[in-house]
Motif scaffolding. Structure first.
Motif, mmCIF file in Angstrom:
data_model
loop_
_atom_site.group_PDB
_atom_site.id
_atom_site.type_symbol
_atom_site.label_atom_id
_atom_site.label_comp_id
_atom_site.label_asym_id
_atom_site.label_seq_id
_atom_site.Cartn_x
_atom_site.Cartn_y
_atom_site.Cartn_z
ATOM 1 N N ALA A 299 59.546 57.175 57.177
ATOM 2 C CA ALA A 299 58.659 58.543 57.726
ATOM 3 C C ALA A 299 57.315 58.151 58.074
ATOM 4 O O ALA A 299 56.529 58.767 59.094
ATOM 5 C CB ALA A 299 58.288 59.234 56.711
ATOM 6 N N ASP A 300 56.605 56.950 57.474
ATOM 7 C CA ASP A 300 55.260 56.724 57.956
ATOM 8 C C ASP A 300 55.187 55.137 58.471
ATOM 9 O O ASP A 300 53.920 54.828 58.756
ATOM 10 C CB ASP A 300 54.356 56.794 56.689
ATOM 11 C CG ASP A 300 54.765 55.929 55.500
ATOM 12 O OD1 ASP A 300 55.701 55.186 55.707
ATOM 13 O OD2 ASP A 300 54.194 56.106 54.629
ATOM 14 N N ILE A 301 56.197 54.573 58.914
ATOM 15 C CA ILE A 301 56.239 53.120 59.340
ATOM 16 C C ILE A 301 55.587 53.264 60.687
ATOM 17 O O ILE A 301 55.479 54.150 61.538
ATOM 18 C CB ILE A 301 57.491 52.557 59.566
ATOM 19 C CG1 ILE A 301 57.506 51.184 59.688
ATOM 20 C CG2 ILE A 301 58.644 53.073 60.555
ATOM 21 C CD1 ILE A 301 58.686 50.284 59.758
ATOM 22 N N ALA A 302 54.595 52.140 61.093
ATOM 23 C CA ALA A 302 54.088 52.119 62.243
ATOM 24 C C ALA A 302 53.325 50.655 62.386
ATOM 25 O O ALA A 302 53.159 49.698 61.482
ATOM 26 C CB ALA A 302 52.622 53.036 62.234
ATOM 27 N N VAL A 303 53.114 50.477 63.903
ATOM 28 C CA VAL A 303 52.352 49.220 64.076
ATOM 29 C C VAL A 303 50.919 49.206 63.978
ATOM 30 O O VAL A 303 50.430 50.389 64.064
ATOM 31 C CB VAL A 303 52.748 48.703 65.572
ATOM 32 C CG1 VAL A 303 52.094 47.465 66.018
ATOM 33 C CG2 VAL A 303 54.111 48.673 65.934
ATOM 34 N N LYS A 304 50.448 48.381 63.151
ATOM 35 C CA LYS A 304 49.003 48.194 62.801
ATOM 36 C C LYS A 304 48.398 48.706 64.290
ATOM 37 O O LYS A 304 48.577 47.984 65.364
ATOM 38 C CB LYS A 304 48.514 46.928 62.203
ATOM 39 C CG LYS A 304 47.268 47.162 61.556
ATOM 40 C CD LYS A 304 46.999 45.900 61.068
ATOM 41 C CE LYS A 304 45.689 45.732 59.893
ATOM 42 N NZ LYS A 304 45.621 44.418 59.258
ATOM 43 N N SER A 305 47.485 49.556 64.038
ATOM 44 C CA SER A 305 46.532 50.125 65.306
ATOM 45 C C SER A 305 45.793 49.223 66.116
ATOM 46 O O SER A 305 45.913 49.318 67.475
ATOM 47 C CB SER A 305 45.723 51.465 64.689
ATOM 48 O OG SER A 305 44.561 50.665 63.892
ATOM 49 N N SER A 306 45.291 48.352 65.275
ATOM 50 C CA SER A 306 44.681 47.183 66.130
ATOM 51 C C SER A 306 45.489 46.213 67.034
ATOM 52 O O SER A 306 44.948 45.988 67.995
ATOM 53 C CB SER A 306 43.987 46.186 65.081
ATOM 54 O OG SER A 306 45.032 45.571 64.422
ATOM 55 N N PHE A 307 46.741 46.235 66.828
ATOM 56 C CA PHE A 307 47.443 45.579 67.898
ATOM 57 C C PHE A 307 48.077 46.528 69.059
ATOM 58 O O PHE A 307 48.183 46.325 70.220
ATOM 59 C CB PHE A 307 49.029 45.117 67.070
ATOM 60 C CG PHE A 307 48.580 44.116 65.998
ATOM 61 C CD1 PHE A 307 48.071 43.062 66.582
ATOM 62 C CD2 PHE A 307 48.830 44.384 64.641
ATOM 63 C CE1 PHE A 307 47.980 41.816 65.242
ATOM 64 C CE2 PHE A 307 48.561 43.496 63.667
ATOM 65 C CZ PHE A 307 48.065 42.246 63.754
ATOM 66 N N LEU A 308 48.119 47.978 68.779
ATOM 67 C CA LEU A 308 48.462 48.648 69.606
ATOM 68 C C LEU A 308 47.306 48.880 70.631
ATOM 69 O O LEU A 308 47.471 49.143 71.911
ATOM 70 C CB LEU A 308 49.151 50.169 68.994
ATOM 71 C CG LEU A 308 50.048 50.257 68.068
ATOM 72 C CD1 LEU A 308 50.206 51.566 67.678
ATOM 73 C CD2 LEU A 308 51.487 49.782 69.341
ATOM 74 N N SER A 309 45.921 48.986 70.059
ATOM 75 C CA SER A 309 44.860 49.048 70.971
ATOM 76 C C SER A 309 44.793 47.710 71.776
ATOM 77 O O SER A 309 43.916 47.951 72.736
ATOM 78 C CB SER A 309 43.847 49.471 70.138
ATOM 79 O OG SER A 309 43.524 48.349 69.314
ATOM 80 N N GLY A 310 45.202 46.645 71.409
ATOM 81 C CA GLY A 310 44.638 45.471 72.104
ATOM 82 C C GLY A 310 43.574 44.761 71.566
ATOM 83 O O GLY A 310 43.127 43.646 72.070
ATOM 84 N N SER A 311 42.980 45.267 70.464
ATOM 85 C CA SER A 311 41.806 44.617 70.039
ATOM 86 C C SER A 311 42.250 43.475 69.180
ATOM 87 O O SER A 311 41.264 42.804 68.633
ATOM 88 C CB SER A 311 41.265 45.583 68.890
ATOM 89 O OG SER A 311 41.987 46.250 68.119
ATOM 90 N N SER A 312 43.422 43.420 68.442
ATOM 91 C CA SER A 312 43.903 42.242 67.865
ATOM 92 C C SER A 312 45.088 41.590 68.588
ATOM 93 O O SER A 312 45.838 42.176 69.116
ATOM 94 C CB SER A 312 44.374 42.568 66.477
ATOM 95 O OG SER A 312 43.228 43.203 65.778
ATOM 96 N N GLU A 313 45.042 40.149 68.365
ATOM 97 C CA GLU A 313 46.196 39.406 69.192
ATOM 98 C C GLU A 313 47.221 39.132 67.962
ATOM 99 O O GLU A 313 46.891 39.177 66.844
ATOM 100 C CB GLU A 313 45.642 37.964 69.359
ATOM 101 C CG GLU A 313 44.483 37.824 70.502
ATOM 102 C CD GLU A 313 45.150 38.184 71.712
ATOM 103 O OE1 GLU A 313 46.423 37.874 72.173
ATOM 104 O OE2 GLU A 313 44.396 38.694 72.589
ATOM 105 N N LEU A 314 48.463 38.946 68.363
ATOM 106 C CA LEU A 314 49.522 38.749 67.366
ATOM 107 C C LEU A 314 49.306 37.601 66.848
ATOM 108 O O LEU A 314 48.611 36.531 67.432
ATOM 109 C CB LEU A 314 50.938 38.693 67.985
ATOM 110 C CG LEU A 314 51.378 39.894 68.652
ATOM 111 C CD1 LEU A 314 52.645 39.580 69.395
ATOM 112 C CD2 LEU A 314 51.684 40.876 67.427
#
Length: 585
Positions: free
Chosen positions: A436-451
Motif C-alpha cells: 500500500a505504501d511502497i515507494a522509491v525514495k523521493s530523492s532518486f525520483l527527483s534526480g537529486s541523488s545518484e543511485l
C-alpha cells in the motif's frame, strides 16, 4: 325436469364458462409476466334434493410443486453467490495485468513483466563500469523500479477499492432484502383478507413467491407456510426475518476501507447474522471482502516486503558518488533504545570526488543504546549525528561540500543480523512497509541523488586525501541484479504455500493464483446458472403458462359459451311458446 331447472342449469354453465374464459385470457396475457403461474377456475356440480342443478366455480387456484420451488430457491441463492464472485474475481484479475510471452521476449502489463523490465534496466546498468557518467541508464533503472513499486501500490489500492465496493454492495443488497421482506409481510396480510372474503389468492401467492426468490438471490434462507397461510422466512439458524411481521436487517458500511479495517455486523433485532449468510449475493460479498481479497492483499504485501528488504539490503552496502551530505534512516528508534550489535563499521566523510576527509571504525559491541552510537558518531571529525523528531537516525557531514559514506564491514545489528546502515535504513532506495505504501525514495525520483553504485574502501586503514569512493564499478549493480533475480524464500501468504524463487517467479505465481481463482469462479457461475435455469424451466413447465394449451382451452370455452347461450335461447323460445299456448287456450 322443469324449464326453470333447465334454465338454471344453463345459466350456471354460462356463468362458469365466463369465469373460465376470463381466467384463461388472463393466463395468455400474463404468459411473459415474471413469476406468474397458470390459474385454473375449479368447478363442481351443484345438487339440490338429489337433482343436478348446474355447476359452480369453487375457486381460482394455481398448482406449484413445492419441492421444485424449494429447489429453485436454493439454486437461486447459489447462482447469486456465483454471479457476484465471478464479477469480482474478474475485476481482481484485471488489476494484476496481462501476461504475454514469446520465444524471445516477455511482454505485457503484469507484475511479472514489470519486474522483468527492471531486471533488463539493471542489466544495462552494468555498462556503467565503462561509462560512469551515464545519467540516462541510471534514470532508466530508477524509472523501471518506480514502475514496479507504482504497480504494487496501484494493485493494492485496487484490492482495497474492491473491498470497499463489496462493503457498499452488501448495504445495497440488505436494503433490497428489507424491501422484499416487507413485501412478503404485506402480501401475507392481504392474502388473509382476500381469503376471508372468499376470493382467490393465487395471484398474491405468485407475488409472494417472486419476492421470496429475490430474497434468496441475496442470501440463503429457510421458509415455510404456516397454518394461517403466512409465509414465514428465517435465517439458516432460525432467526426470524418474516413471521407475524417483517424484521429489518441492519448494516452500516465502513467510512474508509484499508487492509486493517474491521467491519460491522449484519444484524436482525440486535443479533449478528453475518456468519449465517453463506450464499446468495451477500454471502459472496462477505467472503470476498473478508477472505478472498485480504488473501490477495497478503500475497501482494509478501512480495512488496521481500522486495523492499532485498533491494535495501543491497543498497545499504553501497554509496553514491558524490556522496549525500546527510543520511536519514527509515527505521523508527529512540535514543534510549537498546542497541544489540556486534562487529565493526566504517563511517567516513569524503569530498564530492570521493576523497577521504575523515573516518572512524566503530566497534558496535561497545555501545549499549542508540544514544551511545550517536555520541560515538559525533566524536568522528567532520560528522554529526542525532535522532530527529520522527525518530530516525541522521548522520551529516559538517564540512561544506562534503558527504557521508558507510561500509557495513562486519556489523551485525538486531535479531536478523543486518548491517548497521541496513538496520537503520540509512541508504534505502525503497521505502514503505507494505504494497500500500511502497515507494522509491523521493530523492532518486527527483534526480537529486545518484543511485548507490560505489563502495567505501574496506581497507583496514584509510588515508586522508586518498580516493575511497570510486564510481563506475559493476560490483554493486551486479549485486542489485543478483538480488533481484536470485532465488529467495517466500513465506506462506493468502493461501500460497512457502516457496522459493525470484521476485518475477513469485509475482507470476500471484498472477497465476488470481487467474486460477477467476477461472474457477467463471466455471462455477456457468454451472450454477445451468442448474438454476433447469429448475426454473421445470417449474415453468409444471406451473407456467403454455400458450398452445391455453389457446386451445379458450377456443373450447368459447364453444361452450355459445352452446350455453343457444340453450338459454331455446329455453326462452319454449317459454314463449308455452305462454302463447296458455293465452290462446
Amino acid at each position: 325436469m322443469s324449464l326453470d331447472i333447465t334454465r338454471l342449469i344453463a345459466f350456471s354453465g354460462l356463468s362458469a364458462t365466463q369465469v373460465q374464459i376470463s381466467v384463461t385470457s388472463s393466463n395468455i396475457s400474463n404468459a411473459d409476466t415474471t413469476g406468474y403461474t397458470t390459474k385454473t377456475a375449479n368447478q363442481t356440480s351443484s345438487v339440490t334434493n338429489g337433482v343436478g342443478t348446474g355447476v359452480t366455480v369453487t375457486g381460482i387456484t394455481s398448482t406449484v410443486d413445492k419441492l421444485l420451488l424449494k429447489s429453485l430457491i436454493g439454486a437461486t441463492s447459489e447462482l447469486g453467490a456465483a454471479d457476484t464472485s465471478n464479477t469480482y474475481l474478474t475485476s481482481l484479475q484485471k488489476l494484476y495485468g496481462s501476461t504475454s510471452t514469446s520465444d524471445s521476449s516477455s511482454t505485457g502489463t503484469s507484475l511479472a513483466n514489470t519486474l522483468a523490465d527492471l531486471e533488463s534496466a539493471l542489466s544495462a546498468l552494468s555498462s556503467l563500469a565503462s561509462t560512469p557518467s551515464s545519467a540516462s541508464l541510471q534514470s532508466n533503472a530508477v524509472s523501471a523500479l518506480n514502475d514496479v513499486v507504482s504497480q504494487l501500490r496501484e494493485t493494492s489500492s485496487g484490492i482495497q477499492k474492491l473491498r470497499s465496493n463489496a462493503d457498499k454492495d452488501i448495504a445495497s443488497s440488505v436494503d433490497d432484502v428489507n424491501k422484499d421482506l416487507q413485501q412478503i409481510a404485506n402480501v401475507n396480510a392481504e392474502i388473509k383478507q382476500v381469503a376471508a372474503s372468499g376470493q382467490s389468492t393465487a395471484d398474491l401467492e405468485d407475488q409472494r413467491n417472486t419476492a421470496l426468490q429475490d430474497v434468496a438471490s441475496k442470501m440463503n434462507v429457510s421458509y415455510f407456510t404456516a397454518s394461517n397461510g403466512d409465509l414465514q422466512v428465517y435465517t439458516t439458524s432460525g432467526q426470524a426475518l418474516v413471521d407475524s411481521s417483517a424484521h429489518t436487517i441492519s448494516y452500516t458500511t465502513a467510512a474508509n476501507v484499508s487492509s486493517s479495517t474491521s467491519f460491522g455486523a449484519i444484524s436482525v433485532n440486535g443479533v449478528d447474522i453475518t456468519s449465517q449468510i453463506t450464499s446468495g449475493d451477500i454471502g459472496a460479498l462477505v467472503t470476498l471482502r473478508d477472505k478472498t481479497l485480504p488473501a490477495a492483499q497478503s500475497q501482494l504485501d509478501q512480495l512488496a516486503q521481500q522486495f523492499t528488504s532485498a533491494l535495501n539490503s543491497a543498497s545499504n552496502s553501497a554509496s553514491s558518488v558524490p556522496p549525500p551530505t546527510s543520511l536519514t534512516g527509515t527505521t523508527a528508534v529512540a535514543s534510549t533504545d537498546a542497541l544489540s550489535a556486534t562487529g565493526t563499521v566504517h563511517i567516513a566523510a569524503t569530498d564530492q570526488s570521493g576523497n577521504l576527509v575523515s573516518y572512524a571504525d566503530l566497534d558496535l559491541s561497545s555501545y549499549a543504546t542508540v544514544g551511545d552510537l550517536v555520541t560515538a558518531i559525533n566524536g568522528i571529525s567532520g560528522l554529526s549525528a542525532s535522532v530527529d523528531s520522527n525518530g530516525h537516525l541522521t548522520i551529516s557531514a559538517t564540512g561544506s561540500g562534503n558527504g557521508v559514506a558507510i561500509n557495513e564491514m562486519t556489523s551485525s545489528v538486531g535479531s536478523s543480523g543486518e548491517g548497521l546502515s541496513d538496520y537503520f535504513g540509512l541508504n534505502d532506495i525503497v521505502t514503505g512497509t507494505s504494497a500500500a505504501d511502497i515507494a522509491v525514495k523521493s530523492s532518486f525520483l527527483s534526480g537529486s541523488s545518484e543511485l548507490p553504485l560505489a563502495t567505501l574502501d574496506s581497507s583496514s586503514t584509510l588515508t586522508v586525501g586518498s580516493r575511497v569512493l570510486s564510481s563506475g564499478s559493476a560490483t554493486v549493480v551486479n549485486n542489485l541484479y543478483d538480488t533481484l533475480t536470485g532465488s529467495r524464500s517466500f513465506a506462506s501468504a493468502g493461501g500460497l504455500a512457502e516457496s522459493t524463487g525470484s521476485f518475477a517467479d513469485y509475482a507470476a505465481t500471484i498472477v497465476s493464483d488470481v487467474a486460477s481463482k477467476a477461472s474457477q469462479a467463471s466455471s462455477a457461475y456457468t454451472a450454477k446458472e445451468t442448474a438454476q435455469s433447469t429448475y426454473a424451466d421445470s417449474l415453468s413447465s409444471q406451473s407456467g403458462v403454455n400458450l398452445d394449451e391455453e389457446s386451445a382451452r379458450l377456443s373450447t370455452l368459447q364453444n361452450k359459451y355459445s352452446a350455453a347461450s343457444a340453450l338459454i335461447q331455446a329455453i326462452n323460445t319454449m317459454y314463449s311458446a308455452l305462454l302463447n299456448a296458455v293465452q290462446s287456450g
